[in-house]
Every structure is written in structure tokens, then in C-alpha cells.
Design an enzyme around this catalytic site. Structure first.
Site, PDB file in Angstrom:
ATOM      1  N   LYS A 156      -7.454  -0.800  11.457  1.00  0.00           N
ATOM      2  CA  LYS A 156      -6.932  -1.381  10.243  1.00  0.00           C
ATOM      3  C   LYS A 156      -5.789  -0.586  10.077  1.00  0.00           C
ATOM      4  O   LYS A 156      -4.581  -0.878   9.540  1.00  0.00           O
ATOM      5  CB  LYS A 156      -7.920  -0.929   9.094  1.00  0.00           C
ATOM      6  CG  LYS A 156      -7.178  -1.630   7.872  1.00  0.00           C
ATOM      7  CD  LYS A 156      -6.701  -0.679   7.127  1.00  0.00           C
ATOM      8  CE  LYS A 156      -6.268  -1.209   5.506  1.00  0.00           C
ATOM      9  NZ  LYS A 156      -5.243  -0.276   4.827  1.00  0.00           N
TER      10      LYS A 156
ATOM     11  N   HIS B 116      -1.456  11.485   0.311  1.00  0.00           N
ATOM     12  CA  HIS B 116      -1.717   9.882  -0.328  1.00  0.00           C
ATOM     13  C   HIS B 116      -1.654  10.127  -1.797  1.00  0.00           C
ATOM     14  O   HIS B 116      -0.973   9.445  -2.460  1.00  0.00           O
ATOM     15  CB  HIS B 116      -3.191   9.375   0.179  1.00  0.00           C
ATOM     16  CG  HIS B 116      -3.277   8.070  -0.009  1.00  0.00           C
ATOM     17  ND1 HIS B 116      -2.780   6.980   1.137  1.00  0.00           N
ATOM     18  CD2 HIS B 116      -4.172   7.166  -0.554  1.00  0.00           C
ATOM     19  CE1 HIS B 116      -2.882   5.969   0.539  1.00  0.00           C
ATOM     20  NE2 HIS B 116      -3.910   5.864  -0.124  1.00  0.00           N
TER      21      HIS B 116
ATOM     22  N   ASP C 120       4.103 -14.745  11.836  1.00  0.00           N
ATOM     23  CA  ASP C 120       2.471 -15.053  11.661  1.00  0.00           C
ATOM     24  C   ASP C 120       1.590 -14.062  12.017  1.00  0.00           C
ATOM     25  O   ASP C 120       1.378 -13.628  13.057  1.00  0.00           O
ATOM     26  CB  ASP C 120       2.199 -16.384  12.473  1.00  0.00           C
ATOM     27  CG  ASP C 120       0.839 -16.843  12.153  1.00  0.00           C
ATOM     28  OD1 ASP C 120       0.107 -16.312  11.550  1.00  0.00           O
ATOM     29  OD2 ASP C 120       0.536 -17.879  12.686  1.00  0.00           O
TER      30      ASP C 120
ATOM     31  N   GLU D 201       0.917  -1.226  -0.095  1.00  0.00           N
ATOM     32  CA  GLU D 201      -0.006  -0.003   0.129  1.00  0.00           C
ATOM     33  C   GLU D 201       0.841   1.358  -0.101  1.00  0.00           C
ATOM     34  O   GLU D 201       1.664   1.338   0.949  1.00  0.00           O
ATOM     35  CB  GLU D 201      -1.023  -0.013   1.321  1.00  0.00           C
ATOM     36  CG  GLU D 201      -1.887   1.226   1.220  1.00  0.00           C
ATOM     37  CD  GLU D 201      -2.762   1.018   2.400  1.00  0.00           C
ATOM     38  OE1 GLU D 201      -3.445  -0.055   2.826  1.00  0.00           O
ATOM     39  OE2 GLU D 201      -3.377   2.177   2.962  1.00  0.00           O
TER      40      GLU D 201
HETATM   41  C1  MEV Z   1      -5.878   3.377   5.388  1.00  0.00           C
HETATM   42  O1  MEV Z   1      -4.866   2.220   4.978  1.00  0.00           O
HETATM   43  C2  MEV Z   1      -5.640   3.638   6.797  1.00  0.00           C
HETATM   44  C3  MEV Z   1      -6.641   4.651   7.397  1.00  0.00           C
HETATM   45  O2  MEV Z   1      -7.756   4.448   6.729  1.00  0.00           O
HETATM   46  C4  MEV Z   1      -6.404   4.585   8.883  1.00  0.00           C
HETATM   47  C5  MEV Z   1      -7.609   5.433   9.346  1.00  0.00           C
HETATM   48  O3  MEV Z   1      -8.596   5.910   9.113  1.00  0.00           O
HETATM   49  O4  MEV Z   1      -7.243   5.809  10.773  1.00  0.00           O
HETATM   50  C6  MEV Z   1      -5.978   6.110   6.816  1.00  0.00           C
END
Ligand code: MEV
Length: 406
Positions: A262, A376, A278, A81
Site C-alpha cells: 500500500k 506524520h 488508469d 493523504e
Molecule cells: C501509510 O499510508 C503507508 C505505510 O503504512 C506504508 C508501510 O507501512 O510501509 C506507512
């Protein structure tokens, strides 16, 4: 054609690739990328998994700016990513302004579960277990001399009764030292099960470790001075407040908590992959731990100290190994550990938490101010330009792939 391929696993690796490619009607150009080996050899690949045909390459990057317990560390991260490495390095730079990350870890204690089927759990059963504790632990430890010589081994036994499944669940706690320890714990559980069955005159069910390794925790903390958030568009104290509010959003809302977490795993998983650990085990444990109070919460905590500086803390179950298995055999994993100064398992666990916290900090800072798309998409654009310089076919492939989205 059928996917039923008896004897497929016995074929030489190159032949498996040919059969798989033929099944899907792939030509040589399409088959070739499936049978690449990168840092591995066909022989090693075949040792790792069954039915191997090749390896899968991921970009490997190095995150900078990390100061962990006073030491400068470069962090290898394997991830596809865009912006993960940039975000980790940026979060580490912010934390560095306040002295970096302080990391700690508990002893590396894993837990195995043995299920015993009994109609009722009587006082006699309890007494039988109680009086056999020492024997059970000694029996679990038999044959694990090198682990014991390194200061590890089975330490403690507990049990609980779950009436809904008419089962006594025995928990065996094992210090696995620098190993992740799944094999050690599973072997011990299988060895103990017949002894326990005899003790309670019952049948046994499952004998397997739990990935909710609540006795194997690691923690990272940091304090970011409010001045570190000053920018042309935002005042530092305002950004601190907005980050704390962003965290509160995740605390009160499971949808936001999921995305927040995430983002934390965006930092942790790539380190786990780069070091041959792992990551599914850590993912499972981290999410379960986060929901242990009955509600799924953000994994990290953000607040403000008396001086108005941002304080962060991330504590998670972190069953990582630095010896044995893939960590030992995979040349890239070995080199990645060397790059970090050959940490032991507890140090690596702390590093993983620091990277998760840095990643979260960077995401929350951007989300709570200008948003993430500017940085980004800037990186994505830079990738496109680089690709264009290398040839239109590659650039088109990247532009059409949605790379950089999450
Ligand atoms: C993107 O891979 C992860 C984010 O969505 C995490 C977040 O929103 O805190 C930017």
C-alpha cells in the site's frame, strides 16, 4: 424517490446536478461542490464520462529531490493523504546520496486474451493455429497504420489450453508504443475472434486485454550509502539492517506485505492520477504480479551490498500511456507531463517505479527507526496550524476528519 432515472444521461450536465441534488435533498450550498470544474470545462467533463455532474478536486503536489537516470525530475502527485509528498521527497533525497534511481523499461507490449470454447484441443487445432500465425497477426494489424508507422503493432500469438473451462486461450501481444493501449488491444482481440472461431470451428468467449502486463515491465533500482541514514539517534549501518529486517518481515508475512505494498502504491497512484493514467489497471497488475509465485510478497526488494550500503529494487508491470485519452485531453495531465519533461511511456513507467521505491524507502526507514507517527503527526499538526490561521471553521473540519491517518 427512485434512483431509476431514465434519460438522466441525456440531460444537460447542470440539469443532472439539479436532479441528483434534489434526490438527496441537498441545498444549493451542498450541491455546489459537486458541480465544480477546476481545470476542466463542463463540455470536457461531459466527454470523459457518462452522467457527469462536475469534477472532484484532489490536492496536487510536486515531489522534489528525484534524480532519475542522471536527470533531475520534479514529480507531480495528486493525492489526499498527508505526508505522501514529504515521504516521496525524503526517499528521493536518500537515494540521491547514492546517485539517484536507475530506471529501465521493456518494450511497451500489452497482451489481449481471446477465449475459444472447444471440447478438446486436438493436434489439428494446434496445427491450424500454427499455420495461421502470420495471417492472424496481419489481420490484427489491419487498420492500425499509424501505430505500425510509429513502430508498434501486433507482434506475437501464443495459446494455452485450460481443460477446466474447455477453453483455448489465445494471447495476442501488441506493442502499443506510447499509448496505454487498452482500446487498441481490445479492438484487435474483437477483430481476431471470428477468424479464430472459424479456424477451430468453435464459439468464442471473452475478448479483452489482461492487466497482468508481464511483458510491459518497468524497474527502478537505487543504492543508498549507509552514511545517509546517520542521525542523532541511530547509526547508519544499524538503520540499513533494520530496513532489511523490515523487508524480510513483509517477505514472510502477507499482512505486512499488504501494508508495505500500500505504501508503494502511495507513491505510484498519485503520479498516475496526475498524468491521467488508469491507476486501477496498474494496481490490479502490480498486486497480481507480486503474487505470481503463489504467495503475495512485498513488491520491492531491499538488501545490503558488500560495503554495507542499502540496495533497493522495484520491478512492476507498468502499462502507462503518454498519448491519447485522458492524458491528451486533460489540461492538468498534459501540464503534469510537461513538468516532468514530457517523458515517453517507458520513461514514465520508470519514473513511477522510482517514486514507488522512494516511498517504500521513506516508510521503511521511519518504521524501522523512530516510527511514522512523529513525522506524520508533525505534518498533520502543521496543517492544523495553517488551517487555524485561515479560519476556525476549516481548522475544525480538518481536526475532525482524521486527515493524515492511513
Ligand atoms: C501509510 O499510508 C503507508 C505505510 O503504512 C506504508 C508501510 O507501512 O510501509 C506507512
Amino acid at each position: 424517490m427512485t434512483s431509476r432515472l431514465p434519460g438522466f444521461y441525456e440531460l444537460p450536465l447542470s440539469e443532472r446536478l439539479r436532479v441528483a441534488g434534489q434526490f438527496a435533498g441537498l441545498d444549493d450550498n451542498e450541491t455546489r461542490p459537486l458541480g465544480e470544474f477546476g481545470a476542466l470545462t463542463p463540455e470536457l467533463t461531459d466527454v470523459f464520462i457518462e452522467n457527469a455532474v462536475g469534477t472532484f478536486s484532489l490536492p496536487l503536489g510536486v515531489a522534489t529531490n528525484f534524480l532519475i537516470n542522471g536527470d533531475d525530475v520534479l514529480i507531480p502527485m495528486a493525492v489526499e493523504e498527508t505526508s505522501v509528498l514529504a515521504a516521496a521527497s525524503h526517499g528521493a533525497k536518500l537515494a540521491r546520496a547514492g546517485g539517484g534511481f536507475t530506471c529501465t523499461a521493456t518494450d511497451p507490449v500489452m497482451t489481449g486474451q481471446i477465449q475459444l470454447f472447444v471440447n478438446e484441443f486436438t493436434d489439428d487445432d494446434r496445427k491450424a493455429l500454427e499455420s495461421s500465425r502470420a495471417n492472424l497477426i496481419a489481420w490484427a494489424n489491419r487498420g492500425h497504420d499509424s501505430l505500425i508507422a510509429r513502430g508498434g503493432g501486433a507482434r506475437e500469438i501464443e495459446w494455452r489450453w485450460i481443460p477446466g473451462i474447455s477453453s483455448v486461450i489465445v494471447h495476442l501481444h501488441v506493442d502499443t508504443r506510447d499509448a496505454m493501449g487498452a482500446n487498441i488491444v481490445n479492438t484487435m482481440c474483437e477483430r481476431l475472434a471470428p477468424m479464430l472461431a472459424e479456424l477451430l470451428c468453435c464459439d468464442t468467449g471473452l475478448r479483452i486485454l489482461t492487466n497482468l502486463t508481464e511483458r510491459r515491465l518497468a524497474k527502478a533500482t537505487c543504492v543508498v550509502p549507509k552514511e545517509a541514514f546517520e542521525s542523532r539517534d541511530y547509526r547508519g549501518p544499524e538503520v540499513v539492517d533494520r530496513i532489511v529486517k523490515a523487508w524480510e518481515f513483509a517477505w514472510h508475512d502477507i499482512y505486512r506485505a499488504t501494508t508495505n505494498n500500500k505504501g508503494i502504491m502511495n507513491g505510484i497512484d498519485p503520479v498516475l492520477i496526475a498524468t491521467g493514467n488508469d491507476w486501477r489497471a496498474i494496481e490490479a497488475g502490480a498486486h497480481a504480479w507480486t503474487a505470481r509465485g503463489g504467495t503475495y510478497r512485498p513488491m520491492a526488494k531491499w538488501g545490503k551490498d558488500a560495503g554495507g550500503n542499502l540496495t533497493g529494487e522495484l520491478e512492476l508491470p507498468m502499462a502507462v500511456g503518454t498519448v491519447g485519452g485522458v492524458t491528451k485531453l486533460h489540461p492538468t495531465a498534459r501540464a503534469a507531463l510537461r513538468l516532468m519533461g514530457t517523458p515517453d511511456a517507458r520513461q514514465l513507467a520508470g519514473i513511477c517505479c522510482a517514486v514507488g521505491l522512494a516511498q517504500n524507502l521513506s516508510a521503511l526507514r521511519a518504521l524501522a527507526s523512530e516510527g511514522i507517527q512523529r513525522g506524520h503527526m508533525g505534518l498533520h499538526q502543521k496543517n492544523l496550524e495553517l488551517m487555524a490561521a485561515r479560519g476556525p471553521r476549516v481548522a475544525n473540519a480538518v481536526a475532525g476528519s482524521g486527515a493524515g491517518e492511513s
